[in-house]
Structures are given as structure tokens and as C-alpha cells.
Scaffold this motif. Structure first.
Motif, PDB file in Angstrom:
ATOM      1  N   GLN A   1      -5.345  12.449  12.700  1.00 29.14           N
ATOM      2  CA  GLN A   1      -5.756  11.601  11.545  1.00 29.14           C
ATOM      3  C   GLN A   1      -5.864  10.178  11.672  1.00 29.14           C
ATOM      4  O   GLN A   1      -4.880   9.627  12.209  1.00 29.14           O
ATOM      5  N   TRP A   2      -6.915   9.467  11.368  1.00 27.29           N
ATOM      6  CA  TRP A   2      -6.855   7.861  11.428  1.00 27.29           C
ATOM      7  C   TRP A   2      -7.620   7.560   9.998  1.00 27.29           C
ATOM      8  O   TRP A   2      -8.754   7.942   9.730  1.00 27.29           O
ATOM      9  N   ARG A   3      -6.843   7.197   9.244  1.00 26.21           N
ATOM     10  CA  ARG A   3      -7.181   6.743   7.960  1.00 26.21           C
ATOM     11  C   ARG A   3      -7.675   8.044   7.122  1.00 26.21           C
ATOM     12  O   ARG A   3      -6.862   9.042   7.043  1.00 26.21           O
ATOM     13  N   TRP A   4      -9.168   8.203   6.761  1.00 25.68           N
ATOM     14  CA  TRP A   4      -9.431   9.276   5.933  1.00 25.68           C
ATOM     15  C   TRP A   4     -10.033  10.153   7.088  1.00 25.68           C
ATOM     16  O   TRP A   4     -10.490  11.392   6.582  1.00 25.68           O
ATOM     17  N   LEU A   5     -10.151   9.740   8.055  1.00 25.73           N
ATOM     18  CA  LEU A   5     -10.884  10.717   9.115  1.00 25.73           C
ATOM     19  C   LEU A   5     -10.043  11.662   9.732  1.00 25.73           C
ATOM     20  O   LEU A   5      -8.960  11.361  10.462  1.00 25.73           O
ATOM     21  N   VAL A   6     -10.384  13.120   9.895  1.00 23.47           N
ATOM     22  CA  VAL A   6      -9.488  14.007  10.479  1.00 23.47           C
ATOM     23  C   VAL A   6     -10.236  14.833  11.380  1.00 23.47           C
ATOM     24  O   VAL A   6     -11.151  15.302  11.213  1.00 23.47           O
ATOM     25  N   LEU A   7      -9.765  14.935  12.643  1.00 24.12           N
ATOM     26  CA  LEU A   7     -10.552  15.946  13.541  1.00 24.12           C
ATOM     27  C   LEU A   7      -9.529  16.498  14.523  1.00 24.12           C
ATOM     28  O   LEU A   7      -8.456  16.104  14.843  1.00 24.12           O
TER      29      LEU A   7
ATOM     30  N   VAL B   1     -13.030  14.794   6.112  1.00 26.76           N
ATOM     31  CA  VAL B   1     -12.532  13.691   5.395  1.00 26.76           C
ATOM     32  C   VAL B   1     -11.452  14.150   4.462  1.00 26.76           C
ATOM     33  O   VAL B   1     -11.555  15.056   3.844  1.00 26.76           O
ATOM     34  N   ALA B   2     -10.127  13.198   4.588  1.00 30.23           N
ATOM     35  CA  ALA B   2      -9.045  13.658   4.033  1.00 30.23           C
ATOM     36  C   ALA B   2      -9.158  12.644   2.450  1.00 30.23           C
ATOM     37  O   ALA B   2      -9.138  11.449   2.642  1.00 30.23           O
ATOM     38  N   LEU B   3      -8.996  13.490   1.236  1.00 29.74           N
ATOM     39  CA  LEU B   3      -8.826  12.931   0.294  1.00 29.74           C
ATOM     40  C   LEU B   3      -7.713  13.087  -0.295  1.00 29.74           C
ATOM     41  O   LEU B   3      -7.450  14.016  -1.218  1.00 29.74           O
ATOM     42  N   ASP B   4      -6.855  12.405   0.059  1.00 29.33           N
ATOM     43  CA  ASP B   4      -5.042  12.522  -0.233  1.00 29.33           C
ATOM     44  C   ASP B   4      -4.687  13.784   0.330  1.00 29.33           C
ATOM     45  O   ASP B   4      -4.643  14.184   1.330  1.00 29.33           O
ATOM     46  N   CYS B   5      -4.357  14.751  -0.552  1.00 29.05           N
ATOM     47  CA  CYS B   5      -3.986  16.056  -0.136  1.00 29.05           C
ATOM     48  C   CYS B   5      -5.018  17.034  -0.114  1.00 29.05           C
ATOM     49  O   CYS B   5      -4.826  18.365  -0.066  1.00 29.05           O
ATOM     50  N   TRP B   6      -6.560  16.691  -0.073  1.00 34.05           N
ATOM     51  CA  TRP B   6      -7.615  17.678   0.187  1.00 34.05           C
ATOM     52  C   TRP B   6      -8.187  17.386   1.539  1.00 34.05           C
ATOM     53  O   TRP B   6      -8.248  15.814   1.607  1.00 34.05           O
TER      54      TRP B   6
ATOM     55  N   VAL C   1       0.770  -1.320   0.010  1.00 30.11           N
ATOM     56  CA  VAL C   1       0.122  -0.049  -0.061  1.00 30.11           C
ATOM     57  C   VAL C   1       0.730   1.278   0.218  1.00 30.11           C
ATOM     58  O   VAL C   1       1.651   1.533   0.858  1.00 30.11           O
ATOM     59  N   THR C   2       0.726   2.260  -1.078  1.00 31.39           N
ATOM     60  CA  THR C   2       1.528   3.233  -1.177  1.00 31.39           C
ATOM     61  C   THR C   2       1.023   4.388  -0.323  1.00 31.39           C
ATOM     62  O   THR C   2      -0.265   4.838  -0.228  1.00 31.39           O
ATOM     63  N   PRO C   3       1.623   5.040   0.885  1.00 31.97           N
ATOM     64  CA  PRO C   3       1.360   5.758   1.744  1.00 31.97           C
ATOM     65  C   PRO C   3       0.915   7.235   1.050  1.00 31.97           C
ATOM     66  O   PRO C   3       1.293   7.542  -0.051  1.00 31.97           O
ATOM     67  N   SER C   4      -0.213   7.723   1.712  1.00 33.76           N
ATOM     68  CA  SER C   4      -0.299   9.195   1.057  1.00 33.76           C
ATOM     69  C   SER C   4       0.501  10.169   1.315  1.00 33.76           C
ATOM     70  O   SER C   4       1.286  10.300   2.305  1.00 33.76           O
ATOM     71  N   PRO C   5       1.010  11.224   0.226  1.00 31.90           N
ATOM     72  CA  PRO C   5       1.814  11.880   0.258  1.00 31.90           C
ATOM     73  C   PRO C   5       1.471  13.218   1.402  1.00 31.90           C
ATOM     74  O   PRO C   5       2.424  13.651   1.799  1.00 31.90           O
ATOM     75  N   CYS C   6       0.396  13.244   1.869  1.00 30.32           N
ATOM     76  CA  CYS C   6      -0.138  14.341   2.765  1.00 30.32           C
ATOM     77  C   CYS C   6      -0.525  13.688   3.851  1.00 30.32           C
ATOM     78  O   CYS C   6      -1.366  12.743   4.232  1.00 30.32           O
TER      79      CYS C   6
END
Length: 299
Positions: free
Chosen positions: A145-151, A193-198, A89-94
Motif C-alpha cells: 500500500q502506497w497512500r491510496w494505491l494497493v497492489l 483503491v483504498a478508501l479508508d476501510c474499503w 494528519v490522522t492516519p487511516s484506521p485500516c
């Protein structure tokens, strides 16, 4: 049940049944007994190997033994394990986690409503006016940040002037309400919701404004001989809700656009008129909208 052909004393061929179900030992004894009665020449005779009843029984015994051994091996070994190579799995760049701080600027578009509570100008009535100004400030916060969740929490503070003025309708038409402010701060939580760098997020919490609502009667007309100056100057608290979109560039920098709705609730204030009547009271209610952009530095 199998049979083999033998010659009797009369030279006639007879069939003798052979029961293979009695076990492998009985079959082996018969085979060995038959072989001991044969000479070398008969062994070299090809017809013996294919036509001899002993060899037929031996062939059947060997075949059954071979199949049994193969089944035992397959049963013991089990199915061949299937290996499937999984791509890493390629880690997100952000990475949005951690502390950040930044600055913001934008504009606010508010509205205040004043209500005459004591028939200072009969009959008592309400009127409103708009409030617009620019905003500028700083923010600091922290993200988990936990996977796609950011709070996480965010605090911002800055300048915002709720500047407006409106005349009370009707006669004598010389009483008006106005407001102004300077310092403000918000204390909010963000869930996104984190969508890579968004990052797309919602936010909400409390807002405080150093607010100064006021009602003034200048008695500038002959129909209004009395004057009054009623006001309240305090740090007013309310709530704020909104959302935004943030884009990260590299590891440390991000840009955001954000919208906030705020509501300061109601404030009541009163005063004695210039001729000594009263006190007369008014209620002010204020709400507004903030649209701003900013950037953050992530540690």
C-alpha cells in the motif's frame, strides 16, 4: 532649499537661504554655532524653541534621521514571519499492507461449445450447453500500500465442477457432448483503491482447471449404427479477469465479494469409432463466470 530670517544693521529683516542638501555635518555646525550665541534665558524662552531658525533646522534634521533609521531597521528585519499551525494528519484506521489468507465460496456459470471437425455426423456443426456448480476454495496473497494505491499478487485454489451436457442437433440425435472438472487454481494480480476501510480492486491473471471434455455416440437410434467415445482429460490453462470490493473490520479481518470471468480457450480431442472408422475430431471451447464471497485474515 530653506531660508531663515535675520536682521541687518538697519534693523530690516532679511532672508538667508540655508541649503540642507550639503549634508548633515553642515546643518549640525550651524545648529551648534547658533546655540553657543544664546544665553540660558533665551533657551528657557518658549518662543525660541518654536521660532528659532536653528531649532527648526535641528527638528528637520532629527526627523530625517529618525525616518532613515526606521527604514533601515525595517529593511534589515524583513517582513514578520507568518506562522500557521497545520493540523496533524490522522492516519487511516485500516492498513491493507502485508500478508493475508482466507477462504471463499460461491457459484460458477459456464458455457461449453463443441464443434464436429470431420463430418462424423454430416454435415459437421457446433452445439453448446451450460455448466453450473458451486465453488469453494482458499486464497493467500500479499498487499503493498502506497497512500491510496494497493497492489499485490493473489493465489487461490479449490473445487469447481464444470458439469454440463448437450445433444448434437440434427440426425441421428444420439451424439452429445459433456464436460466435468474438479480442481482449479488461479494466479492473479490485484490493483485497487483504498478508501479508508474499503478496497475496490481489479484483478487478472491465469487460471488452470483439471478439465475433462467429452463427445459420445451411444448409437441409441437405428439411424446411427456406429459408436464413439472421444475425450481429453488434462489440466487446461486459460485467463481470468474480474474485480471486487473488500471491507476491513478492525486490524485483521476483512470480507469481500468478487467476480471473475474465465476462458479456457479451445481443446481438441479425437477417437476411432466402434466400427474402426476415423479418427474423428472435435473441438471444445469453454468460458464461464464465477461469483463468490469470502473473508481474509491480515497479518
Amino acid at each position: 532649499m530653506q531660508s531663515r530670517r535675520l536682521q541687518n544693521s538697519a534693523g530690516e529683516a532679511t532672508a538667508t537661504p540655508v541649503d540642507l542638501s550639503k549634508g548633515n555635518d553642515l546643518a549640525a555646525d550651524r545648529i551648534l554655532g547658533g546655540l553657543t550665541k544664546l544665553d540660558f534665558q533665551s533657551l528657557t524662552n518658549r518662543g525660541f524653541f518654536w521660532n528659532s531658525p536653528g531649532m527648526k533646522a535641528f527638528a528637520r534634521f532629527a526627523f530625517v534621521l529618525l525616518v532613515g533609521n526606521l527604514l533601515a531597521v525595517v529593511s534589515y528585519a524583513g517582513p514578520e514571519p507568518i506562522s500557521k499551525e497545520v493540523a496533524p494528519v490522522t492516519p487511516s484506521p485500516c492498513d491493507w499492507s502485508g500478508f493475508y489468507l482466507g477462504v471463499n465460496a460461491g457459484g460458477q456459470f459456464g458455457h461449453s461449445e463443441d464443434k464436429d471437425l470431420d463430418n462424423y455426423n454430416f454435415p459437421d456443426k457446433s452445439w453448446g450447453y451450460g455448466e453450473t456448480s458451486f465453488t469453494v476454495g482458499e486464497q493467500i496473497g500479499y498487499n503493498w500500500q502506497w497512500r491510496w494505491l494497493v497492489l499485490g499478487p493473489e493465489i487461490d485454489a479449490g473445487y469447481m465442477n464444470l458439469d454440463g451436457r448437450g445433444v448434437e442437433p440434427g440426425i441421428p440425435h444420439d451424439t452429445f457432448g459433456e464436460s466435468e472438472s474438479d480442481f482449479f487454481a488461479t494466479f492473479r494480480g490485484r490493483v485497487g483503491v483504498a478508501l479508508d476501510c474499503w478496497l475496490v480492486y481489479a484483478t487478472g491473471g491465469g487460471i488452470g482447471v483439471n478439465y475433462h471434455p467429452r463427445v459420445i455416440d451411444t448409437s441409441s437410434t437405428t439411424a446411427g449404427p456406429d459408436t464413439i467415445d472421444a475425450s481429453r482429460h488434462d489440466f487446461e490453462w486459460g485467463y481470468t479477469l474480474g474485480g471486487g470490493v473488500e471491507r476491513m473490520f478492525g486490524r485483521h479481518w476483512s470480507l469481500k465479494v468478487e467476480y471473475l470471468y474465465f476462458n479456457l480457450g479451445s481443446e481438441t480431442f479425437s477417437a476411432i469409432s466402434g466400427n474402426g472408422f476415423g479418427p474423428y475430431s472435435w473441438r471444445a471451447e469453454t468460458e464461464g463466470h464465477i461469483v463468490r464471497a469470502g473473508f481474509n485474515y491480515h497479518f
